[in-house]
Design a protein around this motif. Structure first.
Motif, PDB file in Angstrom:
ATOM      1  N   ALA A 152       0.834  -1.214   0.000  1.00 49.83           N
ATOM      2  CA  ALA A 152       0.000   0.000   0.000  1.00 49.83           C
ATOM      3  C   ALA A 152       0.864   1.258   0.000  1.00 49.83           C
ATOM      4  O   ALA A 152       0.545   2.253  -0.672  1.00 49.83           O
ATOM      5  N   PHE A 153       1.980   1.223   0.733  1.00 48.36           N
ATOM      6  CA  PHE A 153       2.878   2.378   0.768  1.00 48.36           C
ATOM      7  C   PHE A 153       3.499   2.632  -0.608  1.00 48.36           C
ATOM      8  O   PHE A 153       3.591   3.771  -1.070  1.00 48.36           O
ATOM      9  N   ASN A 154       3.931   1.572  -1.285  1.00 47.91           N
ATOM     10  CA  ASN A 154       4.526   1.729  -2.620  1.00 47.91           C
ATOM     11  C   ASN A 154       3.498   2.276  -3.616  1.00 47.91           C
ATOM     12  O   ASN A 154       3.805   3.139  -4.445  1.00 47.91           O
ATOM     13  N   ASP A 155       2.259   1.754  -3.556  1.00 50.37           N
ATOM     14  CA  ASP A 155       1.213   2.266  -4.445  1.00 50.37           C
ATOM     15  C   ASP A 155       0.916   3.737  -4.158  1.00 50.37           C
ATOM     16  O   ASP A 155       0.678   4.541  -5.075  1.00 50.37           O
ATOM     17  N   MET A 156       0.948   4.100  -2.878  1.00 49.74           N
ATOM     18  CA  MET A 156       0.686   5.493  -2.505  1.00 49.74           C
ATOM     19  C   MET A 156       1.780   6.416  -3.054  1.00 49.74           C
ATOM     20  O   MET A 156       1.497   7.512  -3.550  1.00 49.74           O
ATOM     21  N   GLU A 198       1.138   7.060  -6.732  1.00 51.00           N
ATOM     22  CA  GLU A 198       0.045   7.998  -6.963  1.00 51.00           C
ATOM     23  C   GLU A 198       0.447   9.422  -6.599  1.00 51.00           C
ATOM     24  O   GLU A 198       0.141  10.386  -7.316  1.00 51.00           O
ATOM     25  N   ILE A 199       1.157   9.560  -5.465  1.00 56.40           N
ATOM     26  CA  ILE A 199       1.608  10.892  -5.047  1.00 56.40           C
ATOM     27  C   ILE A 199       2.568  11.475  -6.066  1.00 56.40           C
ATOM     28  O   ILE A 199       2.556  12.679  -6.357  1.00 56.40           O
TER      29      ILE A 199
END
Length: 631
Positions: free
Chosen positions: A221-225, A228-229
């Motif tokens: 989830a952190f990598n996907d965030m 996106e950021i």
């Protein structure tokens, strides 16, 4: 290492395990220590009570038969108990029957009278009183005092507990350190990547590793965030750059428009004021010509006044036209061989009456030999006259204005210096901009249009020269330096020439105005009509004159030096005779808000320049107003 970085998750987990263990150990240790101390106390009390009971049983016959020797021998047995410091046997009447002291050389420690059976702890010692009973009858009391080693017990037991706690905590830290790696390693990786992203603003970074369970979900989830950021940050940066550029352009344009609008308003108001100032004495001069047409001296004086004021108006209009021509590119200079002294004489011919009118001392420091310039004689004289006029305008009455010149390396340096109001450092460059006012207060001596210095700068630049402003600070005078190329270099000896003063006249009705021509002409008319007239040119002098002469009428300008007309009106109203004085504001400011300010300050009438003498006569003819008393 826990102590190197106490803020990490790994350190916090270890700290949590160690803290939990420490709390459990402290709770258990406190309970065990409390129980041990209670048991220890019970043991010592029981032991000493038992010892006292034994002695009571042994010494009961001795007390009955008054055998002190036997009682003493019974107490001597206590030597085998070194913890017991002292002992005594008291008879039934309370007298001491036999005693024992562990250290004979020590001070006695026996109470004067026996106490009731029981025990007490005092000063680290245990004291026991026990009744001696024989055949159901109390025949005496046994007293024993021994050491109570509670502190020693507490220290030794606490040391044992501390050592156990230390070993337990070390073991807990080691176990927690091994167990927490499965949790903290992925979290540390996420933390490191987050820190690098914040420092480098690089959203392409990712947390490595293939983790399972909840930790794996967190990492993914952190990598996907981050991805996106990164996409949104790039778009936002592009939008921000565009917006910042547009905002800067808009703010600069808005600031320029606001400044231009403000200067335009100030310029229009000042233009109206400056044009009305010469019109007032011209109007008064016409009144003099009409009323005293047969008086040659009055006619000549009125004509001179009107000519000076007309020249001032022409000068204002010419400056505005010249600035307009320069801005539109229609202005041209006619160059030719020009001698410096001729230029100076032309400039002085224009400004000398204005300088003398203000009572200034004019000093000239010019080269003795001719200095030739290549330029337009009229425009060069206009440069000097504008600078000299500016120096005289912003110097208090009776000041000093100096024009000096010298040649260095085929460059003529002209300096116009004064000891006037000076300039702030941030105004040294702005003073050459259009419509800039150095002094915007009501107390300023002269407003000016704010075009003279700007015009002078542009004329200097058209002649291939430069102009600069210098000032040590406010109230310390100013200097304007012009540098122009020359055709012939002269020798440079110089001499100083002082100019003349003229002094102002005083009469009697109070007149206060810094426009000397206007106020003198009005004063002459009023004097011719038989009135007593006092003329002043600044606020403080007007207030002093009002206190001394108690005028029935006071015609006051609003923009007076040293004190505004509003403050002067309030000061006059506070005088003992000020309540009956009719106050008339005579000013170039004629808007409705100006009238309201005048009435609020205590004025009875508001007159806008140029003032017709009939208006003054109309006010003077209303005699009933003289008797008006203010409440």
């Amino acid at each position: 290492m826990l102590w190197r970085d106490p803020g990490t998750v790994r350190s916090k987990l270890i700290l949590m395990a160690v803290a939990t263990t420490l709390v459990a150990l402290l709770t258990a240790s406190a309970a065990m220590l409390f129980y041990d101390l209670r048991t220890f106390q019970r043991y010592w009390v029981d032991d000493l009570t038992t010892q006292a009971d034994i002695i009571a049983s042994v010494t009961a016959p001795a007390l009955t038969f008054n055998d002190a020797k036997t009682a003493q021998q019974s107490l001597a047995v206590l030597r085998v108990r070194p913890q017991i410091l002292a002992g005594a046997i008291y008879a039934a009447n309370g007298a001491r029957f036999a005693t024992y002291v562990h250290r004979p050389d020590g001070p006695p420690a026996f109470p004067a009278r026996p106490e009731a059976a029981g025990y007490r702890i005092e000063g680290g010692e245990l004291v026991v009183f026990h009744d001696v009973v024989d055949n159901g009858e109390k025949v005496g009391t046994v007293y024993l005092r021994s050491r109570y080693g509670l502190v020693d017990r507490l220290v030794s037991y606490g040391a044992i507990l501390g050592l156990v706690m230390l070993v337990s905590l070390v073991a807990a830290a080691l176990v927690a350190s091994r167990l927490q790696k499965a949790i903290t390693r992925p979290i540390e990786a996420v933390t490191n990547v987050a820190r690098q992203v914040m420092q480098r603003r690089d959203f392409t970074l990712r947390v490595p590793g293939n983790n399972t369970g909840e930790i794996g979900v967190l990492v993914d989830a952190f990598n996907d965030m981050l991805a996106e950021i990164g996409r949104r940050s790039h778009a936002l940066q592009e939008a921000n750059l565009t917006l910042e550029h547009e905002m800067q352009v808009r703010q600069r344009a808005e600031s320029a428009l606001l400044q231009a609008d403000k200067r335009k308003d100030e310029f229009l108001a000042t233009l109206a004021h400056e044009l009305r100032n010469p019109l007032a004495p011209i109007r008064t001069g016409l009144d003099i010509l009409r009323i005293r047409s047969g008086d040659a001296e009055a006619t000549r004086r009125a004509t001179d006044i009107m000519e000076r004021q007309l020249r001032q108006m022409v000068r204002l209009v010419d400056d505005l036209l010249d600035v307009s021509r320069i801005n539109t590119g229609k202005f041209a200079i006619k160059t030719g061989r020009v001698e410096l002294k001729a230029v100076v004489n032309d400039a002085l011919e224009v400004v000398r009456p204005y300088i003398e009118l203000h009572g200034h001392e004019l000093l000239l420091d010019l080269p003795d030999r001719p200095v030739f310039l290549n330029g337009d004689a009229t425009r060069l004289a206009q440069i000097l006259s504008n600078l000299l006029n500016n120096a005289a305008k912003y110097t208090n009455r009776g000041g000093r204005v100096k024009l000096s010149a010298h040649v260095d390396d085929k460059v003529l340096t002209l300096s116009v210096a004064d000891n006037g109001i000076g300039l702030e450092q941030d105004m040294l460059d702005q003073v050459f901009e259009m419509f800039v006012q150095v002094d915007s207060s009501l107390e300023r001596t002269n407003a000016g249009l704010g075009v003279g210095l700007s015009l002078a700068k542009r004329l200097v630049e058209l002649h291939g020269g430069t102009i600069e402003a210098h000032s040590p600070g406010v109230g310390q005078g100013s200097e304007f330096v012009v540098k122009l190329p020359i055709v012939v270099e002269p020798e440079l000896p110089a001499k100083t020439m002082p100019a003349e003063f003229i002094s102002s006249e005083t009469y009697r009705i109070l007149l206060a105005d810094d426009n000397v021509d206007f106020v003198n002409s009005i004063g002459a008319l009023l004097s011719a009509m038989g009135h007593s007239v006092v003329i002043t040119h600044n606020g403080p002098n007007a207030l002093t004159a009002a206190a001394r002469f108690c005028p029935d009428y006071a015609f006051l300008d609003i923009g007076l030096p040293g004190m505004s007309g509003y403050d002067l009106a309030r000061g006059i109203r506070k005088l003992s005779c000020g309540a009956t004085t009719i106050l008339i504001a005579v000013t170039g400011w004629g808007q409705e808000k100006d009238r309201q300010l005048a009435f609020e300050a205590g004025f009875d009438h508001h007159m806008v320049k140029p003032v017709r003498f009939e208006q003054i006569e109309e006010i003077l003819s209303n005699r009933a107003l003289i008797k008006k008393v203010r409440t």
